[in-house]
Design an enzyme around this catalytic site. Structure first.
Site, short mmCIF file in Angstrom:
data_model
loop_
_atom_site.label_atom_id
_atom_site.label_comp_id
_atom_site.label_asym_id
_atom_site.label_seq_id
_atom_site.Cartn_x
_atom_site.Cartn_y
_atom_site.Cartn_z
N HIS A 119 3.23 16.36 7.40
CA HIS A 119 2.33 15.34 6.85
C HIS A 119 0.88 15.76 7.02
O HIS A 119 0.04 15.43 6.20
CB HIS A 119 2.60 13.99 7.51
CG HIS A 119 3.89 13.36 7.07
ND1 HIS A 119 4.06 12.83 5.81
CD2 HIS A 119 5.07 13.19 7.71
CE1 HIS A 119 5.29 12.35 5.69
NE2 HIS A 119 5.92 12.55 6.83
N GLU A 134 3.76 -34.83 29.53
CA GLU A 134 2.61 -34.22 28.87
C GLU A 134 1.47 -35.22 28.66
O GLU A 134 0.44 -34.87 28.07
CB GLU A 134 3.04 -33.61 27.54
CG GLU A 134 4.03 -32.46 27.71
CD GLU A 134 4.38 -31.76 26.41
OE1 GLU A 134 3.83 -32.15 25.36
OE2 GLU A 134 5.19 -30.82 26.45
N ASP A 180 14.53 9.21 5.77
CA ASP A 180 13.25 8.84 5.15
C ASP A 180 13.37 8.64 3.65
O ASP A 180 12.61 7.87 3.05
CB ASP A 180 12.21 9.94 5.42
CG ASP A 180 11.49 9.73 6.74
OD1 ASP A 180 11.64 8.66 7.34
OD2 ASP A 180 10.77 10.65 7.16
N TYR A 228 0.84 -1.18 0.00
CA TYR A 228 0.00 0.00 0.00
C TYR A 228 0.88 1.24 0.00
O TYR A 228 1.78 1.37 0.84
CB TYR A 228 -0.92 0.03 1.22
CG TYR A 228 -1.90 1.18 1.15
CD1 TYR A 228 -3.07 1.04 0.42
CD2 TYR A 228 -1.64 2.39 1.76
CE1 TYR A 228 -3.97 2.10 0.31
CE2 TYR A 228 -2.53 3.45 1.66
CZ TYR A 228 -3.70 3.30 0.93
OH TYR A 228 -4.57 4.34 0.81
N GLN A 235 -10.71 0.09 1.19
CA GLN A 235 -11.10 -0.80 0.09
C GLN A 235 -9.90 -1.51 -0.53
O GLN A 235 -10.01 -2.65 -0.99
CB GLN A 235 -11.89 -0.03 -0.98
CG GLN A 235 -11.20 1.15 -1.62
CD GLN A 235 -11.43 2.46 -0.89
OE1 GLN A 235 -11.66 2.47 0.32
NE2 GLN A 235 -11.38 3.56 -1.61
N GLN A 282 8.18 16.68 9.98
CA GLN A 282 7.29 15.56 10.31
C GLN A 282 5.86 16.05 10.52
O GLN A 282 4.91 15.37 10.15
CB GLN A 282 7.81 14.83 11.54
CG GLN A 282 9.15 14.14 11.31
CD GLN A 282 9.16 13.26 10.08
OE1 GLN A 282 8.34 12.35 9.94
NE2 GLN A 282 10.08 13.52 9.15
N ASN A 334 -3.05 5.90 6.63
CA ASN A 334 -3.69 6.70 7.66
C ASN A 334 -4.34 5.80 8.70
O ASN A 334 -4.21 4.57 8.67
CB ASN A 334 -4.69 7.67 7.03
CG ASN A 334 -5.82 6.96 6.31
OD1 ASN A 334 -6.11 5.78 6.54
ND2 ASN A 334 -6.49 7.66 5.41
N HIS A 370 10.71 8.03 14.86
CA HIS A 370 12.01 8.62 14.55
C HIS A 370 12.56 9.29 15.81
O HIS A 370 11.81 9.96 16.53
CB HIS A 370 11.88 9.71 13.47
CG HIS A 370 11.21 9.27 12.21
ND1 HIS A 370 9.86 9.52 11.98
CD2 HIS A 370 11.67 8.61 11.13
CE1 HIS A 370 9.54 9.02 10.79
NE2 HIS A 370 10.61 8.47 10.25
N SER A 386 2.95 9.99 11.40
CA SER A 386 4.37 10.16 11.67
C SER A 386 4.64 10.65 13.09
O SER A 386 3.85 11.39 13.69
CB SER A 386 4.97 11.15 10.67
OG SER A 386 6.37 11.21 10.82
#
Length: 436
Positions: free
Chosen positions: A261, A417, A363, A128, A190, A258, A213, A328, A236
């Site tokens: 974002h 056992e 990054d 993704y 989806q 950072q 996200n 980070h 992040s």
């Protein structure tokens, strides 16, 4: 700016409350559950429905997949400098990650049996890649390159399109240079559902990789077990530990990078050995935020997701870092103190050392993957690596002599056992002649 003191009696609880601010809400959980259930039931029709609802893209199932010609054309349109940048970053990532490629091994155990391990690439992986207004080209390199090193036979990438159904051309170009030819213009929950369950036009994958996200991360959490997942890299996070040697303008610039974002769920921390450092960085943040393109979104993160902590020394700073487990961690400290901090901090996703090492260089092009644990997951997991794209299988081979040496242990454990068939399966071999 919210500021805590390590010396406060409520420090641990106050810090925990701030960190919990990134927790997934019940509304997100319920929404993701409903979408995944719909995709599992209706397949392509549901995927198309949510692509229109969330991305504004009216797509028929045969249009989900990006044509290979379109991918190749995007690569041809790269500027020379753009191509050089992608190729340079990819080379650094490949060089770093080939060093931790696990190798098969074999040897004799204490019984004289031959044992070992082999590693096979996962047959089909899904990646993704967040897109939209900020297409994460670097995420392509940080994931697909590792899949290539591992030798995964099938790599399918999913990324959201715009309302026109188009995928960012630079992102497609990076995919082409990474050897990826199967790309779907599908994003969000989806995409995760399609990867996990499969549809008439999208074959299911065996494991899902990549950041996203809060909705995407929750979807990955819910489909785990149906498919494998790498980890749950969410919004992040950056912690900067600063002493008197820190460049305050550098610290502010990295915190803004950072926060940029801009989802509103980012967490940024400044852990400083004096209040003066905090006030100096605050002044720099105010000065610099006005100059960046995404200043409004970034300012919202500063207002809600920024925490400053005053510590008495760097030992206390390391304790704060281990409690937060930041994605980070920057160590803007005197050179003699950095090595000690590296040893003491055991939960950070990635550590950047010194005033000359901004998180952005790690990054984009330093080498390690930037797909890292967030939300405290650094307490028990690390960042993405080649081994995550491989399956490990142990291989065991006994003969009659080595089995005889192991027999008493098996007999004793079987008795403990109360699993007599286990013991018999060894004893029957020891009581009868065997070939090798």
């Amino acid at each position: 700016m919210r500021t805590l003191s390590f010396a406060s009696k409520q420090f641990d609880s106050d810090l925990a409350v701030f960190c919990r601010g990134a927790a997934v809400s019940p509304e997100i959980v319920a929404s993701v559950t409903a979408i995944l259930s719909d995709i599992r039931a209706r397949g392509d029709a549901a995927v198309a429905h949510y692509a229109l609802r969330f991305d504004g893209a009216k797509l028929r199932p045969r249009e989900f997949r990006v044509g290979e010609r379109e991918i190749a054309a995007a690569a041809r349109r790269l500027t020379p400098s753009g191509r050089r940048a992608l190729e340079s970053a990819r080379a650094a990532i490949e060089e770093f990650n080939r060093r931790n490629l696990p190798a098969k091994w074999t040897g004799l155990n204490r019984h004289g049996a031959r044992v070992g391990e082999k590693f096979d690439p996962i047959r089909r992986v899904g990646i993704y890649v967040p897109g939209g207004q900020v297409p994460l080209v670097s995420t392509v390199l940080m994931t697909a390159t590792l899949a290539g090193i591992a030798g995964c036979p099938e790599v399918a990438v999913f990324t959201p399109s715009g309302a026109d159904g188009k995928v960012a051309p630079d992102l497609l170009a990076a995919l082409h240079l990474s050897g990826v030819r199967e790309v779907y213009r599908i994003g969000g929950v989806q995409a995760i559902g399609a990867m996990a369950y499969g549809t008439a036009t999208i074959p299911a994958v065996d494991k899902i990789f990549g950041p996203g996200n809060a909705f995407v991360c929750e979807a990955k959490r819910q489909v785990f077990g149906t498919v494998g997942i790498d980890l749950l890299p969410g919004p992040s996070e950056l912690m900067v530990i600063a002493d008197e040697s820190a460049r305050l303008d550098f610290a502010a610039a990295d915190l803004l990078a950072q926060a940029e974002h801009g989802s509103g769920r980012e967490k940024i921390y400044l852990v400083a050995t004096s209040p003066g450092i905090i006030s100096g960085v605050a002044a720099e943040l105010k000065r610099q935020v006005a100059r960046i393109a995404h200043s409004e979104k970034t300012q919202k993160v500063l207002d809600s997701g920024f925490l400053a902590v005053v510590v008495g020394d760097l030992v206390q700073a390391s304790k704060v870092a281990n409690q937060v487990a930041p994605e980070h961690l920057e160590l803007l400290v005197r050179s003699g103190a950095a090595e000690g901090l590296i040893k003491k901090v055991t939960t950070a996703g990635a550590i950047m050392v010194g005033n000359a090492t901004p998180t952005a260089v790690a990054d984009f092009t330093a080498g390690p993957s930037h797909v890292l644990p967030t939300g405290g997951a650094g307490r028990f997991s690390g960042g993405l690596r080649v081994a995550d794209f491989l399956r490990r299988t142990s291989v065991v081979r006994y003969d009659s002599r080595s089995l005889g040496r192991a027999g008493p242990t098996v007999a004793a454990l079987s008795a403990m056992e109360r699993l007599d068939a286990h013991g018999h399966s060894v004893a029957v071999r020891l009581s009868r002649p065997m070939g090798r």
